[in-house]
Design a protein around this motif. Sequence first.
Motif, short mmCIF file in Angstrom:
data_model
loop_
_atom_site.label_atom_id
_atom_site.label_comp_id
_atom_site.label_asym_id
_atom_site.label_seq_id
_atom_site.Cartn_x
_atom_site.Cartn_y
_atom_site.Cartn_z
N LEU A 49 97.22 37.57 28.74
CA LEU A 49 96.39 36.40 29.02
C LEU A 49 95.34 36.67 30.10
CD1 LEU A 49 99.01 33.53 28.71
CD2 LEU A 49 97.40 34.40 27.01
N LYS A 50 95.55 37.70 30.90
CA LYS A 50 94.51 38.08 31.87
C LYS A 50 93.27 38.60 31.16
CE LYS A 50 97.66 39.14 35.63
NZ LYS A 50 98.24 40.16 36.49
N GLY A 55 90.15 38.71 24.41
CA GLY A 55 90.91 38.11 23.30
C GLY A 55 90.09 37.07 22.57
N LEU A 56 89.39 36.25 23.33
CA LEU A 56 88.56 35.20 22.75
C LEU A 56 87.39 35.80 21.96
CD1 LEU A 56 88.12 32.11 22.61
CD2 LEU A 56 86.72 32.32 24.67
N VAL A 165 96.99 38.63 23.14
CA VAL A 165 97.57 38.03 21.95
C VAL A 165 96.66 36.92 21.38
CG1 VAL A 165 98.96 36.23 23.06
CG2 VAL A 165 99.82 37.33 21.00
N LEU A 166 95.68 36.49 22.15
CA LEU A 166 94.76 35.45 21.68
C LEU A 166 93.97 35.89 20.46
CD1 LEU A 166 93.32 34.05 25.04
CD2 LEU A 166 95.01 32.99 23.53
N ALA A 167 93.55 37.14 20.41
CA ALA A 167 92.72 37.60 19.29
C ALA A 167 93.46 37.51 17.96
CB ALA A 167 92.21 39.02 19.56
#
Length: 192
Positions: A49-50, A55-56, A165-167
């Motif tokens: 998340l850092k 990721g976005l 993990v966002l991607a």
Amino acid sequence: MKALVLGAVTTAWSGAVVPRLALSDRRRAVVNTAFGVSLAAVTRAPLGLKNWRSGLAWGLGAAAVPVAASAVVASVPSLVQRVRPSDDDLAEWVLFRIPIGTVLTEELTFRAVLDAASPGSSPIFFGLWHIHPARAAGDSVALTVVGTFFAGVLFSWLRRRSGSVLAPMMLHYAVNASGAVLAVRARDLVAR
């Protein structure tokens, strides 16, 4: 060894435990989410998340592909007619069951937990996770496992490439939500 144990647990969960509970779609989403969140918490899985900006950015770029493809399919009636229609409530499907019960659960379980344990095993167990859903839907189990294996390879690559993990969450959501929209569009065309 840890990856094999985690993979066996995820496969048993999806293939044996959850089906025996005979839950509604909504309750199954809640139970699966509790499983994925708990597994990530217990294993202290790295979420990256850092690296949310990366990721976005990667997630938006990757998600644009299935969204664009589904827009093309939706605009061509002969292509939409090849999509299996669904009577599911679209709003519940794309606002709750897909993002919470599917994407959050599976990305925490496979791209956070299993990728941390053994990136090579994550796509294998992701494919096995889909055996019962394929049977329940009347789909080819072999094709579903192979297809979700390759999707898992792509999701895992995206996780490593973006560092977050966002991607893969964003791509996974775009694929599933686009499919849901197309299934409802197909239903509407049949109803005409």
